[in-house]
Enzyme design. Sequence first.
Site, PDB file in Angstrom:
ATOM      1  N   ARG A 182     -16.182 -16.409   7.171  1.00 31.68           N
ATOM      2  CA  ARG A 182     -16.358 -15.883   7.931  1.00 31.68           C
ATOM      3  C   ARG A 182     -17.934 -16.204   8.590  1.00 31.68           C
ATOM      4  O   ARG A 182     -18.342 -15.329   8.156  1.00 31.68           O
ATOM      5  CB  ARG A 182     -15.248 -15.209   8.207  1.00 31.68           C
ATOM      6  CG  ARG A 182     -16.104 -14.367  10.233  1.00 31.68           C
ATOM      7  CD  ARG A 182     -14.758 -13.352  10.377  1.00 31.68           C
ATOM      8  NE  ARG A 182     -15.292 -12.815  11.673  1.00 31.68           N
ATOM      9  CZ  ARG A 182     -16.513 -11.961  12.471  1.00 31.68           C
ATOM     10  NH1 ARG A 182     -16.952 -11.392  11.653  1.00 31.68           N
ATOM     11  NH2 ARG A 182     -16.224 -11.806  13.250  1.00 31.68           N
ATOM     12  N   LYS A 189     -25.386  -9.682   6.905  1.00 33.88           N
ATOM     13  CA  LYS A 189     -25.040  -8.673   6.808  1.00 33.88           C
ATOM     14  C   LYS A 189     -26.314  -8.134   5.683  1.00 33.88           C
ATOM     15  O   LYS A 189     -27.295  -7.943   5.590  1.00 33.88           O
ATOM     16  CB  LYS A 189     -23.555  -8.275   6.210  1.00 33.88           C
ATOM     17  CG  LYS A 189     -22.458  -8.266   7.439  1.00 33.88           C
ATOM     18  CD  LYS A 189     -21.503  -8.374   6.679  1.00 33.88           C
ATOM     19  CE  LYS A 189     -20.328  -8.127   8.323  1.00 33.88           C
ATOM     20  NZ  LYS A 189     -19.108  -7.933   7.810  1.00 33.88           N
TER      21      LYS A 189
END
Length: 272
Positions: A255, A221
């Site tokens: 995740r 991210k």
Amino acid sequence: MTINCLGKLIDLSVPKVMGILNVTPNSFYDGGKYSDEKSMLFQVEKMLSEGATFIDIGAYSSKPSAEFVSEEEEITRLLPIIDLVLKNYPDTLISVDTFRANVAKVAIENGACIINDIAAGSLDKKMMQTVAKLQVPYIMMHMKGNPQTMQSLAQYENVVKEMLFYFSEKVSQARSFGINDLIIDPGFGFAKTVEQNFEVMNNLELFQMLELPLLVGVSRKSMIYKTLGTSAEQALNGTSVLNTIALQKGANILRVHDVKEAMECIKLVSQL
């Protein structure tokens, strides 16, 4: 710290990995990468063989300012993939990344076993009631607004305090509907600045007061690559660093796009 997936009890006191399979053309890292059956099955086999307990399938990109996708289009993208995965790997525990109650219902009826909702019921008032009827585990993420508006809503007096209040309300609501298996996700990158993301990570252990399994999704991210001045493609090392910190602060599920490296983080941290 156990959840029931298709009658199978999964013990989350030992951290698990959830592998990401995006079937959208526009996801921030792997959009369009898995556009045919061969590439999808190769990736699923790779993630399962590397140790993923769950495969999370998303058919609606939730990256900042992502384009709107209709419910019909989301279902049209999603169902053939669930069917394809289960035909080839019938024991796969599939999580479906959706904020729509009808998509959740159809997905579970076709073999998925977990609902992963970025909005924790805020974008579809029927979601919690639907999950309760389906009696499946429910991942509730923190977000404000929707993928199109969330980045303009990253204002907080105290981000961690507000998130804990948000989750206490959502947990109470979910319990009132009769949802048994709840998992919380702080929502790194959703309605949060880079600085706010690191503040949440620095205080991640506080979320243990909710006494629920904690899912962390920081894989590749922008909090990583913007800080390092690189790109999502170059953010694997940074992902492993933050996954390690998250595990030390109580994360139960990672995740990720890269399962092997996440499993190595879990194995090394477990030795401490």
